[in-house]
Motif scaffolding. Structure first.
Motif, PDB file in Angstrom:
ATOM      1  N   GLY A 157       0.791  -1.230   0.000  1.00  0.00           N
ATOM      2  CA  GLY A 157       0.000   0.000   0.000  1.00  0.00           C
ATOM      3  C   GLY A 157       0.817   1.270   0.000  1.00  0.00           C
ATOM      4  O   GLY A 157       0.335   2.316   0.448  1.00  0.00           O
ATOM      5  N   ALA A 158       2.058   1.213  -0.503  1.00  0.00           N
ATOM      6  CA  ALA A 158       2.881   2.423  -0.643  1.00  0.00           C
ATOM      7  C   ALA A 158       2.608   3.040  -2.015  1.00  0.00           C
ATOM      8  O   ALA A 158       2.096   2.384  -2.923  1.00  0.00           O
ATOM      9  N   ASN A 159       2.937   4.318  -2.155  1.00  0.00           N
ATOM     10  CA  ASN A 159       2.836   5.024  -3.444  1.00  0.00           C
ATOM     11  C   ASN A 159       1.409   5.134  -3.976  1.00  0.00           C
ATOM     12  O   ASN A 159       1.212   5.322  -5.169  1.00  0.00           O
ATOM     13  N   ILE A 160       0.424   5.000  -3.096  1.00  0.00           N
ATOM     14  CA  ILE A 160      -0.963   5.154  -3.531  1.00  0.00           C
ATOM     15  C   ILE A 160      -1.758   5.979  -2.532  1.00  0.00           C
ATOM     16  O   ILE A 160      -1.411   6.073  -1.351  1.00  0.00           O
ATOM     17  N   LEU A 161      -2.830   6.594  -3.033  1.00  0.00           N
ATOM     18  CA  LEU A 161      -3.805   7.277  -2.197  1.00  0.00           C
ATOM     19  C   LEU A 161      -5.170   6.704  -2.552  1.00  0.00           C
ATOM     20  O   LEU A 161      -5.607   6.792  -3.695  1.00  0.00           O
ATOM     21  N   ILE A 162      -5.819   6.090  -1.569  1.00  0.00           N
ATOM     22  CA  ILE A 162      -7.134   5.511  -1.780  1.00  0.00           C
ATOM     23  C   ILE A 162      -8.193   6.517  -1.340  1.00  0.00           C
ATOM     24  O   ILE A 162      -8.088   7.139  -0.286  1.00  0.00           O
ATOM     25  N   GLY A 163      -9.219   6.678  -2.164  1.00  0.00           N
ATOM     26  CA  GLY A 163     -10.257   7.660  -1.898  1.00  0.00           C
ATOM     27  C   GLY A 163     -11.024   7.394  -0.617  1.00  0.00           C
ATOM     28  O   GLY A 163     -11.142   6.255  -0.145  1.00  0.00           O
ATOM     29  N   ASP A 164     -11.583   8.464  -0.050  1.00  0.00           N
ATOM     30  CA  ASP A 164     -12.336   8.366   1.205  1.00  0.00           C
ATOM     31  C   ASP A 164     -13.578   7.499   1.052  1.00  0.00           C
ATOM     32  O   ASP A 164     -14.052   6.908   2.027  1.00  0.00           O
ATOM     33  N   LYS A 165     -14.124   7.413  -0.167  1.00  0.00           N
ATOM     34  CA  LYS A 165     -15.316   6.602  -0.395  1.00  0.00           C
ATOM     35  C   LYS A 165     -14.972   5.147  -0.680  1.00  0.00           C
ATOM     36  O   LYS A 165     -15.871   4.321  -0.848  1.00  0.00           O
ATOM     37  N   GLY A 166     -13.692   4.833  -0.756  1.00  0.00           N
ATOM     38  CA  GLY A 166     -13.273   3.452  -0.933  1.00  0.00           C
ATOM     39  C   GLY A 166     -13.242   2.999  -2.375  1.00  0.00           C
ATOM     40  O   GLY A 166     -13.133   3.804  -3.297  1.00  0.00           O
ATOM     41  N   PHE A 167     -13.326   1.686  -2.562  1.00  0.00           N
ATOM     42  CA  PHE A 167     -13.182   1.078  -3.889  1.00  0.00           C
ATOM     43  C   PHE A 167     -14.411   0.249  -4.204  1.00  0.00           C
ATOM     44  O   PHE A 167     -14.775  -0.652  -3.452  1.00  0.00           O
ATOM     45  N   ARG A 168     -15.037   0.562  -5.340  1.00  0.00           N
ATOM     46  CA  ARG A 168     -16.222  -0.174  -5.780  1.00  0.00           C
ATOM     47  C   ARG A 168     -15.772  -1.387  -6.597  1.00  0.00           C
ATOM     48  O   ARG A 168     -15.471  -1.286  -7.773  1.00  0.00           O
ATOM     49  N   GLY A 169     -15.719  -2.514  -5.941  1.00  0.00           N
ATOM     50  CA  GLY A 169     -15.288  -3.733  -6.595  1.00  0.00           C
ATOM     51  C   GLY A 169     -14.518  -4.609  -5.631  1.00  0.00           C
ATOM     52  O   GLY A 169     -14.766  -4.599  -4.420  1.00  0.00           O
ATOM     53  N   LEU A 170     -13.563  -5.365  -6.161  1.00  0.00           N
ATOM     54  CA  LEU A 170     -12.760  -6.302  -5.375  1.00  0.00           C
ATOM     55  C   LEU A 170     -11.343  -5.778  -5.194  1.00  0.00           C
ATOM     56  O   LEU A 170     -10.689  -5.416  -6.176  1.00  0.00           O
ATOM     57  N   VAL A 171     -10.891  -5.738  -3.949  1.00  0.00           N
ATOM     58  CA  VAL A 171      -9.488  -5.470  -3.657  1.00  0.00           C
ATOM     59  C   VAL A 171      -8.846  -6.783  -3.221  1.00  0.00           C
ATOM     60  O   VAL A 171      -9.320  -7.432  -2.278  1.00  0.00           O
ATOM     61  N   ILE A 172      -7.803  -7.187  -3.934  1.00  0.00           N
ATOM     62  CA  ILE A 172      -7.072  -8.416  -3.612  1.00  0.00           C
ATOM     63  C   ILE A 172      -5.775  -8.013  -2.937  1.00  0.00           C
ATOM     64  O   ILE A 172      -4.897  -7.424  -3.571  1.00  0.00           O
ATOM     65  N   ARG A 173      -5.665  -8.301  -1.659  1.00  0.00           N
ATOM     66  CA  ARG A 173      -4.412  -7.999  -0.961  1.00  0.00           C
ATOM     67  C   ARG A 173      -3.469  -9.187  -1.144  1.00  0.00           C
ATOM     68  O   ARG A 173      -3.774 -10.315  -0.766  1.00  0.00           O
ATOM     69  N   GLU A 208       3.736  16.707 -11.795  1.00  0.00           N
ATOM     70  CA  GLU A 208       2.869  15.575 -12.092  1.00  0.00           C
ATOM     71  C   GLU A 208       2.937  14.557 -10.951  1.00  0.00           C
ATOM     72  O   GLU A 208       4.021  14.149 -10.541  1.00  0.00           O
ATOM     73  N   PRO A 209       1.783  14.153 -10.426  1.00  0.00           N
ATOM     74  CA  PRO A 209       1.786  13.180  -9.320  1.00  0.00           C
ATOM     75  C   PRO A 209       2.439  11.865  -9.719  1.00  0.00           C
ATOM     76  O   PRO A 209       2.262  11.380 -10.844  1.00  0.00           O
ATOM     77  N   GLU A 210       3.181  11.322  -8.790  1.00  0.00           N
ATOM     78  CA  GLU A 210       3.806  10.016  -8.974  1.00  0.00           C
ATOM     79  C   GLU A 210       2.962   8.918  -8.344  1.00  0.00           C
ATOM     80  O   GLU A 210       2.993   7.764  -8.776  1.00  0.00           O
ATOM     81  N   ILE A 211       2.210   9.272  -7.304  1.00  0.00           N
ATOM     82  CA  ILE A 211       1.403   8.276  -6.604  1.00  0.00           C
ATOM     83  C   ILE A 211       0.164   7.939  -7.425  1.00  0.00           C
ATOM     84  O   ILE A 211      -0.290   8.722  -8.255  1.00  0.00           O
ATOM     85  N   GLY A 212      -0.382   6.758  -7.183  1.00  0.00           N
ATOM     86  CA  GLY A 212      -1.599   6.345  -7.864  1.00  0.00           C
ATOM     87  C   GLY A 212      -2.820   6.732  -7.062  1.00  0.00           C
ATOM     88  O   GLY A 212      -2.820   6.659  -5.816  1.00  0.00           O
ATOM     89  N   PHE A 213      -3.879   7.131  -7.739  1.00  0.00           N
ATOM     90  CA  PHE A 213      -5.129   7.497  -7.085  1.00  0.00           C
ATOM     91  C   PHE A 213      -6.133   6.366  -7.343  1.00  0.00           C
ATOM     92  O   PHE A 213      -6.501   6.094  -8.481  1.00  0.00           O
ATOM     93  N   ILE A 214      -6.554   5.728  -6.255  1.00  0.00           N
ATOM     94  CA  ILE A 214      -7.354   4.512  -6.342  1.00  0.00           C
ATOM     95  C   ILE A 214      -8.726   4.724  -5.706  1.00  0.00           C
ATOM     96  O   ILE A 214      -8.824   5.271  -4.614  1.00  0.00           O
ATOM     97  N   GLY A 215      -9.761   4.309  -6.402  1.00  0.00           N
ATOM     98  CA  GLY A 215     -11.102   4.320  -5.820  1.00  0.00           C
ATOM     99  C   GLY A 215     -11.846   5.613  -6.047  1.00  0.00           C
ATOM    100  O   GLY A 215     -11.547   6.398  -6.949  1.00  0.00           O
ATOM    101  N   GLU A 216     -12.823   5.859  -5.171  1.00  0.00           N
ATOM    102  CA  GLU A 216     -13.711   7.011  -5.281  1.00  0.00           C
ATOM    103  C   GLU A 216     -13.322   8.087  -4.282  1.00  0.00           C
ATOM    104  O   GLU A 216     -13.144   7.812  -3.093  1.00  0.00           O
ATOM    105  N   PHE A 217     -13.226   9.321  -4.761  1.00  0.00           N
ATOM    106  CA  PHE A 217     -12.832  10.439  -3.919  1.00  0.00           C
ATOM    107  C   PHE A 217     -14.010  11.378  -3.643  1.00  0.00           C
ATOM    108  O   PHE A 217     -13.887  12.322  -2.919  1.00  0.00           O
TER     109      PHE A 217
END
Length: 340
Positions: free
Chosen positions: A93-109, A331-340
């Motif tokens: 979970g480094a180099n990413i920012l996950i939205g406050d509303k989370g992820f609509r779907g499946l997250v595989i850790r 330009e952002p280097e981190i990934g933006f994941i999910g719903e913000f």
């Protein structure tokens, strides 16, 4: 790491819920079912993702599954693809920012962490599943006297993430005259391709670059990797690790105290993004509990209760300030994941 895969048909909320229910039933059945036949506790709904990121930020995943082997990882991705469910593979979970509303779907850790050292005289082949933590591999390799990974000590990453971003650090002190890349010890990796084929590929296929690889551009998933190490002096390896940890500790905030996603903006030719942000007087500037680090201006830290919205606003402030003063677009280097 893998970017989120989203299909057109899955954007309909009702359609997605139906597919998630089908996916949950499939994961609860063979080959995922536990020996007792019960649904594995590694499969959960509405799981908060913040604890699984180095930023400690992120809302819930509709469906969450912990894959403990490369086979489970591959099967979970195949099932999600088959049912057209948006999915995301999460490592440390480094180099990413996950939205406050989370992820609509499946997250595989990805917690597939089996590894094996195969000694061949003065060289050694290290085979490891992609969910193995690089720190753990470094400690075991050094204990056995194998050199090649010790340079990357202190960088939070799984093997999959290391291959995905071509993990790198400066060469040993005092010279530090060049950047060393994980590609230098990489031999091959097993992938699940975007065409759903499991195969072993070499460095030519991976196309390593600076913070780049083929996996940024294709929906392939790294299942396992093989590295070639050489016999080394343990005292020298310990010196490299101590010096690198000391160097990083003086330039990067400690994750245990100040969670972060690492460098926020991409490297700029000739000058670091952090220096430009610093020259705008933004070190220590904060929005809510998100703050531009006093130690490194290209790192934003979570002071305790930062939200993804706070971080996004802070990113926009830094971009605007640098653009106005230096006419440079960060330009952002981190990934933006999910719903913000």
């Amino acid at each position: 790491m893998s970017g989120p895969a989203i299909t057109k048909s899955a954007r309909n909320p009702l359609h997605l819920r139906e597919r998630l229910d089908r996916l949950a039933r499939r994961i609860a059945a063979p080959p995922f079912r536990s020996p007792t036949g019960s649904q594995p506790p590694r499969l959960r709904r509405d799981e908060l993702l913040a604890p699984y990121t180095t930023f400690r930020i992120g809302g819930p995943a509709d469906l969450y599954f912990e894959a403990t082997t490369a086979d489970e990882l591959a099967n979970a991705v195949l099932a999600a693809r088959d049912l057209e469910v948006p999915h995301f593979v999460l490592g440390l979970g480094a180099n990413i920012l996950i939205g406050d509303k989370g992820f609509r779907g499946l997250v595989i850790r990805n917690t597939a962490r089996h590894f094996q050292f195969q000694e061949q005289g003065e060289f050694c082949t290290l085979w490891t599943e992609s969910g193995a933590v690089v720190k753990d591999l470094i400690l075991e390799a050094v204990r056995r006297g194998w050199s090649g990974l010790e340079h990357y000590v202190g960088i939070p990453s799984t093997v999959g993430g290391a291959v995905w971003q071509n993990l790198h650090f400066l060469s040993p002190a005092p010279e530090r005259e060049r950047t060393m890349f994980i590609a230098e010890v990489f031999e091959s990796c097993e992938i699940l391709s975007e065409e759903n084929e499991r195969k072993t590929v070499d460095a030519e296929y991976v196309r390593f670059g600076y913070d780049d690889s083929v996996f940024h551009h294709r929906r392939d998933i790294v299942l396992a990797a093989t590295f070639r190490l050489r016999r080394g002096d343990q005292a020298a390896m310990h010196r490299v690790m101590q010096e690198n940890l000391s160097w990083r500790g003086g330039k990067h905030p400690w994750l245990d105290w100040h969670p972060s996603a690492g460098s926020v903006f991409k490297k700029i030719e000739g000058v670091g993004a952090g220096r430009l942000i610093d020259q705008c007087g933004l070190k220590g500037f904060r929005v809510g509990d998100a703050q531009i680090s006093h130690i490194h201006a290209n790192i934003m830290v979570n002071l305790g209760h930062a939200t993804a919205r706070d971080v996004r606003e802070l990113i926009a402030i830094a971009q605007k300030a640098v653009a106005e003063k230096f006419d440079v677009r960060l330009e952002p280097e981190i990934g933006f994941i999910g719903e913000f």
